[in-house]
Design a protein around this motif. Structure first.
Motif, PDB file in Angstrom:
ATOM      1  N   ASP A  75       0.749  -1.043  -0.033  1.00 52.70           N
ATOM      2  CA  ASP A  75      -0.036   0.044   0.075  1.00 52.70           C
ATOM      3  C   ASP A  75       0.832   1.282   0.071  1.00 52.70           C
ATOM      4  OD1 ASP A  75      -2.279  -1.562   0.085  1.00 52.70           O
ATOM      5  OD2 ASP A  75      -2.643  -1.499   2.170  1.00 52.70           O
ATOM      6  N   PHE A  76       2.043   1.232   0.702  1.00 49.62           N
ATOM      7  CA  PHE A  76       2.987   2.348   0.879  1.00 49.62           C
ATOM      8  C   PHE A  76       3.357   2.709  -0.656  1.00 49.62           C
ATOM      9  CE2 PHE A  76       7.401   3.821   1.785  1.00 49.62           C
ATOM     10  CZ  PHE A  76       6.941   4.979   2.508  1.00 49.62           C
ATOM     11  N   GLY A  77       3.588   1.745  -1.484  1.00 47.52           N
ATOM     12  CA  GLY A  77       3.870   1.824  -2.934  1.00 47.52           C
ATOM     13  C   GLY A  77       5.581   2.533  -3.045  1.00 47.52           C
ATOM     14  N   ASP A  78       6.086   1.994  -4.179  1.00 49.61           N
ATOM     15  CA  ASP A  78       7.322   2.447  -4.754  1.00 49.61           C
ATOM     16  C   ASP A  78       8.317   2.258  -3.754  1.00 49.61           C
ATOM     17  OD1 ASP A  78       6.258   3.087  -7.207  1.00 49.61           O
ATOM     18  OD2 ASP A  78       5.706   5.115  -6.630  1.00 49.61           O
ATOM     19  N   LEU A  79       8.433   1.255  -3.040  1.00 44.91           N
ATOM     20  CA  LEU A  79       9.382   0.982  -1.808  1.00 44.91           C
ATOM     21  C   LEU A  79      10.775   0.678  -2.618  1.00 44.91           C
ATOM     22  CD1 LEU A  79       9.314   0.414   1.345  1.00 44.91           C
ATOM     23  CD2 LEU A  79       9.403  -2.083   0.595  1.00 44.91           C
ATOM     24  N   ASN A  80      11.656   1.367  -1.925  1.00 48.90           N
ATOM     25  CA  ASN A  80      12.928   1.257  -2.648  1.00 48.90           C
ATOM     26  C   ASN A  80      14.129   1.144  -1.733  1.00 48.90           C
ATOM     27  OD1 ASN A  80      13.285   3.808  -1.669  1.00 48.90           O
ATOM     28  ND2 ASN A  80      13.831   4.718  -3.874  1.00 48.90           N
ATOM     29  N   VAL A 120       9.736  -8.910   1.178  1.00 48.46           N
ATOM     30  CA  VAL A 120       9.903  -7.623   0.655  1.00 48.46           C
ATOM     31  C   VAL A 120      10.682  -7.422  -0.463  1.00 48.46           C
ATOM     32  CG1 VAL A 120      10.703  -5.278   1.208  1.00 48.46           C
ATOM     33  CG2 VAL A 120       9.467  -6.449   2.945  1.00 48.46           C
ATOM     34  N   LEU A 121      11.653  -8.432  -0.757  1.00 44.22           N
ATOM     35  CA  LEU A 121      12.654  -8.391  -1.843  1.00 44.22           C
ATOM     36  C   LEU A 121      11.937  -8.206  -3.171  1.00 44.22           C
ATOM     37  CD1 LEU A 121      15.547  -8.467  -2.303  1.00 44.22           C
ATOM     38  CD2 LEU A 121      15.522 -10.921  -2.353  1.00 44.22           C
ATOM     39  N   PRO A 122      10.854  -9.078  -3.273  1.00 47.97           N
ATOM     40  CA  PRO A 122      10.390  -8.786  -4.862  1.00 47.97           C
ATOM     41  C   PRO A 122       9.710  -7.345  -4.938  1.00 47.97           C
ATOM     42  CG  PRO A 122       9.324 -10.653  -3.747  1.00 47.97           C
ATOM     43  CD  PRO A 122      10.167 -10.106  -2.586  1.00 47.97           C
ATOM     44  N   LEU A 124      11.363  -4.828  -3.673  1.00 48.51           N
ATOM     45  CA  LEU A 124      12.740  -4.001  -3.902  1.00 48.51           C
ATOM     46  C   LEU A 124      12.961  -4.273  -5.533  1.00 48.51           C
ATOM     47  CD1 LEU A 124      14.466  -4.441  -0.506  1.00 48.51           C
ATOM     48  CD2 LEU A 124      12.994  -2.379  -1.287  1.00 48.51           C
ATOM     49  N   ARG A 125      12.924  -5.356  -5.730  1.00 47.82           N
ATOM     50  CA  ARG A 125      13.663  -5.988  -7.210  1.00 47.82           C
ATOM     51  C   ARG A 125      12.721  -5.020  -8.410  1.00 47.82           C
ATOM     52  NH1 ARG A 125      16.407 -11.214  -7.554  1.00 47.82           N
ATOM     53  NH2 ARG A 125      15.776 -11.043  -9.756  1.00 47.82           N
ATOM     54  N   GLN A 126      11.494  -4.471  -8.093  1.00 51.08           N
ATOM     55  CA  GLN A 126      10.783  -3.912  -8.996  1.00 51.08           C
ATOM     56  C   GLN A 126      11.469  -2.442  -9.317  1.00 51.08           C
ATOM     57  OE1 GLN A 126       6.675  -3.743  -7.828  1.00 51.08           O
ATOM     58  NE2 GLN A 126       6.674  -6.019  -7.576  1.00 51.08           N
ATOM     59  N   GLN A 127      12.398  -1.912  -8.396  1.00 49.72           N
ATOM     60  CA  GLN A 127      12.845  -0.655  -8.463  1.00 49.72           C
ATOM     61  C   GLN A 127      13.988  -0.548  -9.394  1.00 49.72           C
ATOM     62  OE1 GLN A 127      10.935   1.896  -7.397  1.00 49.72           O
ATOM     63  NE2 GLN A 127       9.772   0.268  -6.854  1.00 49.72           N
ATOM     64  N   ALA A 128      14.339   0.408  -9.994  1.00 54.57           N
ATOM     65  CA  ALA A 128      15.643   0.588 -10.791  1.00 54.57           C
ATOM     66  C   ALA A 128      16.642   0.701  -9.849  1.00 54.57           C
ATOM     67  CB  ALA A 128      15.636   2.239 -11.518  1.00 54.57           C
ATOM     68  N   ASN A 129      16.760   1.133  -8.478  1.00 54.64           N
ATOM     69  CA  ASN A 129      17.875   0.990  -7.848  1.00 54.64           C
ATOM     70  C   ASN A 129      17.089   1.020  -6.089  1.00 54.64           C
ATOM     71  OD1 ASN A 129      20.359   1.560  -6.631  1.00 54.64           O
ATOM     72  ND2 ASN A 129      19.728   3.709  -6.086  1.00 54.64           N
ATOM     73  N   ALA A 130      17.590   0.177  -5.551  1.00 55.96           N
ATOM     74  CA  ALA A 130      16.908  -0.339  -4.051  1.00 55.96           C
ATOM     75  C   ALA A 130      18.093  -0.718  -3.278  1.00 55.96           C
ATOM     76  CB  ALA A 130      16.063  -1.375  -4.256  1.00 55.96           C
ATOM     77  N   LEU A 132      18.980  -2.496   0.646  1.00 54.59           N
ATOM     78  CA  LEU A 132      18.795  -3.370   1.886  1.00 54.59           C
ATOM     79  C   LEU A 132      19.811  -3.178   2.717  1.00 54.59           C
ATOM     80  CD1 LEU A 132      17.387  -5.529   3.233  1.00 54.59           C
ATOM     81  CD2 LEU A 132      18.650  -7.386   2.052  1.00 54.59           C
ATOM     82  N   VAL A 133      19.547  -2.727   3.923  1.00 51.76           N
ATOM     83  CA  VAL A 133      20.326  -2.225   5.193  1.00 51.76           C
ATOM     84  C   VAL A 133      20.016  -2.965   6.388  1.00 51.76           C
ATOM     85  CG1 VAL A 133      21.205  -0.318   6.437  1.00 51.76           C
ATOM     86  CG2 VAL A 133      20.119   0.075   4.045  1.00 51.76           C
ATOM     87  N   ASN A 134      21.080  -3.966   6.540  1.00 51.66           N
ATOM     88  CA  ASN A 134      21.039  -4.660   7.858  1.00 51.66           C
ATOM     89  C   ASN A 134      21.922  -4.062   8.763  1.00 51.66           C
ATOM     90  OD1 ASN A 134      19.218  -6.829   6.900  1.00 51.66           O
ATOM     91  ND2 ASN A 134      20.812  -7.873   6.076  1.00 51.66           N
ATOM     92  N   VAL A 135      21.432  -3.885   9.903  1.00 56.89           N
ATOM     93  CA  VAL A 135      22.374  -3.059  10.977  1.00 56.89           C
ATOM     94  C   VAL A 135      22.600  -4.239  12.112  1.00 56.89           C
ATOM     95  CG1 VAL A 135      22.366  -1.526  12.868  1.00 56.89           C
ATOM     96  CG2 VAL A 135      21.145  -0.931  10.619  1.00 56.89           C
TER      97      VAL A 135
END
Length: 263
Positions: A75-80, A120-122, A124-130, A132-135
């Motif tokens: 719903d948030f949309g365009d998640l990168n 969530v990975l699918p 992120l893969r829809q974006q031209a640049n994304a 993933l940050v693991n702290v």
């Protein structure tokens, strides 16, 4: 990554580092979907940055909670971007911990993080640049007495990050790993704070830690280890672990004494 075009899903926002990161990301113009169980803390952040924050209340340790977050992300949309910051720890000798405490750490620090990332990975893969940050933690590279179970979860997170970065090497999704050292947050029990004081171990201000993490996001830096001499110890532990064994052996009586203090 430019913060002004960033749309991040972020866990662990109600903690000390998390709240500082939210403020700095919003200052840069990012849009955030914050996930957590502490509604009051998240609602306070949303009120502080109107128009930039949406909230999803869920327990990431439960499957239905992770499914609810995925629905909110759609719903948030365009998640990168995804920032995995949620985590718990417990300072205690392993033989003094109960099954529930260990299971809770594994459930949130490892299982929830892997399972949420998988969902969530699918997106992120829809974006031209994304991103993933693991702290993670310095304790994801150095096994430390009194934190055996916690170290196990953070070693797992570091290995997960490394493997996933290689798995996604031919995609537009970049995988970042940041390892703070001891930080002045409520996650640390009073015994930990006093132990660090006696061992002369520095504890970083969460605002400073957040600045370095946000800078790593902007630069898309793959790995960042915070603090000196912790950076050196990480390298020594990988090359000369017996030297680190000897150094920690000298600290062991003091660590054992504080680890036996009931919180």
């Amino acid at each position: 990554m430019q913060l002004s075009t960033s749309r991040f899903l972020m866990t662990g926002a109600s903690g000390g580092i998390g709240q500082a990161m939210v403020a700095q990301l919003c200052a840069g113009g990012a849009q955030l979907l914050l996930v957590g169980r502490q509604s009051a803390a998240l609602q306070a952040l949303a009120q502080q940055f109107p128009g930039q924050i949406q909230l999803a209340f869920a327990d990431l340790r439960e499957r239905q909670g992770r499914d609810a977050v995925l629905a909110a992300a759609r719903d948030f949309g365009d998640l990168n971007g995804l920032i995995n910051l949620a985590g718990v720890n417990q300072f205690a000798l392993l033989e003094h911990q109960d099954d529930e405490a260990i299971a809770d750490m594994v459930a949130l620090n490892v299982t929830a993080t892997l399972q949420l990332t998988r969902r969530v990975l699918p997106l992120l893969r829809q974006q031209a640049n994304a991103l993933l940050v693991n702290v993670g933690s310095t304790f994801g590279s150095i096994g430390y007495p009194g934190f055996a179970a916690y170290c196990a979860t953070k070693f797992a997170l570091r290995g997960f990050t490394e493997a996933l970065r290689r798995e996604l090497a031919d995609t537009h999704v970049k995988v970042l790993y940041v390892a703070p050292r001891a930080t002045q947050t409520s996650m640390n029990a009073a015994a930990v704070v006093e132990l660090n004081r006696q061992l002369k171990v520095s504890m970083d201000d969460p605002q400073a830690v957040a600045r370095q993490i946000v800078r790593a996001i902007e630069c898309e830096r793959e790995e960042l280890y915070l603090g000196w001499p912790e950076k050196l110890f990480v390298r020594l532990n990988s090359l000369l672990p017996r030297m680190v064994d000897q150094a920690l052996r000298k600290q062991l009586p003091l660590i054992q004494r504080f680890a036996r203090i009931k919180p």
